[in-house]
Design an enzyme around this catalytic site. Sequence first.
Site, PDB file in Angstrom:
ATOM      1  N   LYS A 245       0.835  -1.193   0.000  1.00  0.00           N
ATOM      2  CA  LYS A 245       0.000   0.000   0.000  1.00  0.00           C
ATOM      3  C   LYS A 245       0.876   1.251   0.000  1.00  0.00           C
ATOM      4  O   LYS A 245       1.982   1.239   0.555  1.00  0.00           O
ATOM      5  CB  LYS A 245      -0.871   0.041   1.261  1.00  0.00           C
ATOM      6  CG  LYS A 245      -1.888  -1.053   1.419  1.00  0.00           C
ATOM      7  CD  LYS A 245      -2.602  -0.921   2.757  1.00  0.00           C
ATOM      8  CE  LYS A 245      -3.593  -2.048   3.003  1.00  0.00           C
ATOM      9  NZ  LYS A 245      -4.780  -1.939   2.145  1.00  0.00           N
ATOM     10  N   ARG A 319      -9.958 -11.749   2.526  1.00  0.00           N
ATOM     11  CA  ARG A 319     -10.860 -12.786   2.023  1.00  0.00           C
ATOM     12  C   ARG A 319     -10.186 -14.156   2.024  1.00  0.00           C
ATOM     13  O   ARG A 319     -10.860 -15.191   2.124  1.00  0.00           O
ATOM     14  CB  ARG A 319     -11.369 -12.419   0.634  1.00  0.00           C
ATOM     15  CG  ARG A 319     -10.315 -12.408  -0.454  1.00  0.00           C
ATOM     16  CD  ARG A 319     -10.754 -11.656  -1.694  1.00  0.00           C
ATOM     17  NE  ARG A 319     -10.859 -10.212  -1.427  1.00  0.00           N
ATOM     18  CZ  ARG A 319     -11.275  -9.325  -2.329  1.00  0.00           C
ATOM     19  NH1 ARG A 319     -11.629  -9.720  -3.537  1.00  0.00           N
ATOM     20  NH2 ARG A 319     -11.339  -8.056  -2.013  1.00  0.00           N
TER      21      ARG A 319
END
Length: 466
Positions: A245, A319
Site C-alpha cells: 500500500k 478474504r
Amino acid sequence: MTQADASATHPALLPGDTPAVPVTLVTTASWSEAEAALDPAHSSFARSLGFKPKAGSLALLPGPDGNLARVLFGLGDTEAPAYDRLIAGKLPSLLPDGNFRLENAPDPAEAALAWLMGSYRFGRYRSAGGPKARLVAPAGIDSDEIGRIAAAVAMGRDLINTPANDLGPAEIEAAARALAERHGAAIAVTQGDALAREFPLVHAVGAASPRAPRLIDLSWGPEEAPRVTLVGKGVAFDTGGLDIKPSSAMLLMKKDMGGAAVALAAADMIMGAGLRIRLRVLIPAVENAVSGNAFRPSDVLPSRAGLSVEIGNTDAEGRLILADALALADAEGPELILDFSTLTGAARVALGPDLPAFFTEDEGLAASVAEAGRTAIDPIWRMPLHAPYASLLDSKVADLNNVSGGPFAGAITAALFLRRFAPKTKAHGHFDLYGWNPATKPGRPEGGEVQTARLTYALLKARYGT
C-alpha cells in the site's frame, strides 16, 4: 487486554436512588410545555441564554445558591428522518463533573446506552481526560444489560484503537482467551505446522511476519442448542504485502482486525446475556507483512475447502484468511454463519464510513438483520450478491482468483468469493465494515468502532432468546 481494562474506559450507571441533577430532555414539539413547567427563574434564565430545543443544545440552570440545579438538553425534531437516537451520547462531553439523571427521555434505555458509549475514551498511552459526568440509571431499564453492552463495545474499541506494535496475532489470541475464561468458554488455537496443513491460506498470508499467524476457535453453550458461528477477520496490520500500500493507505491499518473485534464484542454480549445458542467464534489472526517468504502475485495456493486460489493481489488478503475459517465453520453445518471484516474500499465508496455493507442470499435473514439494525441503532445496508459477477473471479490456472482484476463491483465480488467457501450454510451473512468513526458523533467518539456487534446481539436475542 482484559475486560477490566476495557470497562475502565467508561463508567457504570449509578444506582437509581443516587442524588443527582436532573437533565430535562426537550424536543421541538415538547419545548413549550416543558418551559411552562419550569421554575419561573429557570424559564427566564433559559430565555436569556437563547436556549432552543435544537439537537445538542444545552442550558445549565443555577439554583438560588449558585450551584447547578437543572440542565436542559435539546433533542430537536424526533420525527425527522435524520434524528439521531444516540443524541444523549453527547451529554457526557458537555456536562461538568457530577451526578445526573435524565427526565423525559423518549427511550430511557437507548439514552443510557448512548451516554455510556459517549463516555468512552481510549487511555492506554496517556490520560484519557474523559468525561466526569455520571449517569443515574433511569427507572425501568435493565441496567445490567446496558452495562454489559457498553463494556463489550469499549473492549472492542480498545482492541481496534491499539496500534499494531502492541496488538499482533498473539495479543488478539490473548483477548479471546481472556473472554473465554471470563465466560467459561472453551478455546483452541492452531498455529505452526498444523496451521500450514489445516488452514493453508491463513498460513500463507501470515508467513512473512515474525509474529506467527494462528486460527483462534472459541466455543460456548450447550451442545444441543442451535449452532451459530461468528467469523472475524483478524489482520493485526496490513501493509498490502508485496502489492504494498502507499503510506497514506497504511495509516489506519491497525483497524484491519476490526472484524475480529466485532466478533469478540458480540460474543461478550451473547455470553454475558446467556443466550440459548451454541456459539462458535473463529478468528484467523495474522499480520500481512513483507519479507522473502511473503506470498506473491500469481502464486496458486491451496485452501482448506480444497479449492485452489490464484493470487491476483496480495492486498486482498482478508478474504483469503476468512475463506479457510468459513470452510471450517461450514463443515459443522450451523444454523447461521455471520462474518465480519474490514474488507473492501469499494464498500466505503458506495456507502461511506457509517454504513456497513451486508450480503446474504437468505431473504429471511436479510429482513431480520435490517430489523435488528434498527432496534440496536447499528445500521447496515444490504447489497446484492449478483451471481453473474462470480465469473469476474475466474482464473485460467486455478479454481478461482482472489480478485476480479477490474474496477467494478469490488465489494460484491469479495462477497461472492467468500460465499464459495460456505456453500452448505444457507443462512450466511457477510458484513463489510469500516470499523472506525472518522469524526466524533453522539455516542460514537472518533476512533475504533465495533460496527454490527450490537446488531448481532439484537438479532440473536430476538431469534433465540435467553
